[in-house]
Design an enzyme around this catalytic site. Structure first.
Site, short mmCIF file in Angstrom:
data_model
loop_
_atom_site.label_atom_id
_atom_site.label_comp_id
_atom_site.label_asym_id
_atom_site.label_seq_id
_atom_site.Cartn_x
_atom_site.Cartn_y
_atom_site.Cartn_z
CB SER A 16 -0.89 0.02 1.25
OG SER A 16 -1.37 1.35 1.43
CG HIS A 41 -3.62 -1.72 -1.88
ND1 HIS A 41 -4.73 -2.47 -2.24
CD2 HIS A 41 -4.04 -0.95 -0.84
CE1 HIS A 41 -5.75 -2.18 -1.46
NE2 HIS A 41 -5.37 -1.24 -0.60
CG ASP A 43 -5.00 2.21 0.67
OD1 ASP A 43 -5.94 1.41 0.51
OD2 ASP A 43 -3.91 1.88 1.15
CG MET A 45 -8.36 6.87 2.17
SD MET A 45 -7.61 6.81 3.79
CE MET A 45 -6.74 5.23 3.70
CG HIS A 74 -9.10 -0.02 -0.85
ND1 HIS A 74 -8.51 -0.28 0.39
CD2 HIS A 74 -10.44 0.03 -0.63
CE1 HIS A 74 -9.47 -0.37 1.30
NE2 HIS A 74 -10.64 -0.18 0.72
CG MET A 76 -11.35 3.08 1.53
SD MET A 76 -9.85 3.02 2.52
CE MET A 76 -8.63 3.09 1.22
CG MET A 145 -11.51 -3.13 4.63
SD MET A 145 -9.98 -2.69 3.80
CE MET A 145 -9.14 -1.75 5.07
CG ASP A 183 -6.09 -3.13 2.89
OD1 ASP A 183 -5.07 -2.83 3.54
OD2 ASP A 183 -6.70 -2.33 2.15
C1 DX5 Z 1 -6.46 1.33 5.26
C2 DX5 Z 1 -5.89 0.97 3.92
C3 DX5 Z 1 -4.77 0.00 3.98
C4 DX5 Z 1 -3.57 0.46 4.75
C5 DX5 Z 1 -2.79 -0.74 5.19
O1 DX5 Z 1 -7.62 2.06 5.08
O2 DX5 Z 1 -6.89 0.38 3.11
O3 DX5 Z 1 -4.40 -0.39 2.64
O4 DX5 Z 1 -2.74 1.33 4.03
O5 DX5 Z 1 -1.75 -0.28 6.01
P1 DX5 Z 1 -0.97 -1.25 7.00
O6 DX5 Z 1 -0.39 -2.37 6.18
O7 DX5 Z 1 0.06 -0.35 7.58
O8 DX5 Z 1 -1.96 -1.76 8.02
ZN ZN Z 2 -6.37 -0.49 1.12
#
Ligand code: DX5
Ligand code: ZN
Length: 226
Positions: A16, A41, A43, A45, A74, A76, A145, A183
């Protein structure tokens, strides 16, 4: 027979980039690519669906030339449908979304597929697996998750192992080649447990980027259990 092959394939590692150095994202992506990751990956948000803001399609587009490996995006964000085309055009290969992000998750899957992309459904820690009942024939990936979405560096929620096992059974029963990705809080301790429960892909932010570029290859190998 197909099942045995699928289960013996090495687990895919998807770093990520949330844990990368955002001032040097292109370089960071080249470094994890060279270090042997499988997917990148990303993320996304929006500060509304989750309590954090990260990046949008413009950044994904700028990052695209830095690796030929699949971009595992991903989302969000809510609403999600108005942004699918932009992420597809930016170079996403897999587009995953949370069913809570809109009233018509089946329509969202249809739209992602019509854009020629792979579609993933993301299940939050409290989201029941039943949401897959009428989507499993159309999706390419389920993302479990193992933390509440919004931030890297959180602790793995153990109850999600049962959910991974349950989804593994449903995927096997479907007979379809659906990836089961996990994840959140993936590290040397939790990676083997997620794999044993049936995961075929692991997202790892903190555990990949810890120690800087010289450590990425060893970090990825460690997560893969090699
Ligand atoms: C959280 C993200 C994850 C996050 C994982 O909302 O979807 O992808 O970056 O981070 P680690 O591996 O540090 O838990
Ligand atoms: Zn993620």
């Amino acid at each position: 027979m197909v099942e045995a092959v699928a289960h013996s394939a090495p687990v895919k590692i998807a770093p990520s980039i949330l844990s990368a150095d955002f001032a040097r994202l292109g370089e960071e992506i080249r470094a994890i690519d060279a270090a042997g990751c499988d997917w990148i990956h990303v993320d996304v948000m929006d500060g509304h669906f989750v309590p954090n803001i990260t990046i949008g399609p413009g950044v994904v587009k700028s990052l695209r030339p830095h690796s030929a490996k699949p971009f595992d995006v991903h989302l969000m964000i809510a609403p999600v449908d108005p942004f699918l085309d932009a992420f597809a055009e930016a170079g996403a290969d897999i587009i995953s979304f949370h069913p809570e992000a809109g009233p018509h998750p089946h329509r969202t899957v249809q739209r992602i597929k019509s854009l020629g992309k792979q579609a993933g459904i993301v299940l939050n820690p409290a989201t029941p697996v039943d949401v897959l009942d009428y989507l499993i024939d159309d999706i390419d990936l389920v993302l479990v998750m193992s933390v509440n979405p919004g931030f890297g560096g959180q602790s793995f929620i153990d109850s999600q192992l049962r959910k991974i096992e349950d989804i593994r059974r449903r995927i096997d029963a479907s007979g379809r080649a659906i990836e089961l990705e996990v994840d959140g809080g993936i590290d040397a301790n939790t990676a083997p447990r997620a794999i044993a429960a049936g995961a075929t892909a692991l997202v790892a932010g903190t555990a990949t980027f810890r120690g800087g570029p010289d450590a990425y290859a060893a970090n990825i190998q460690m997560l893969r259990g090699a």
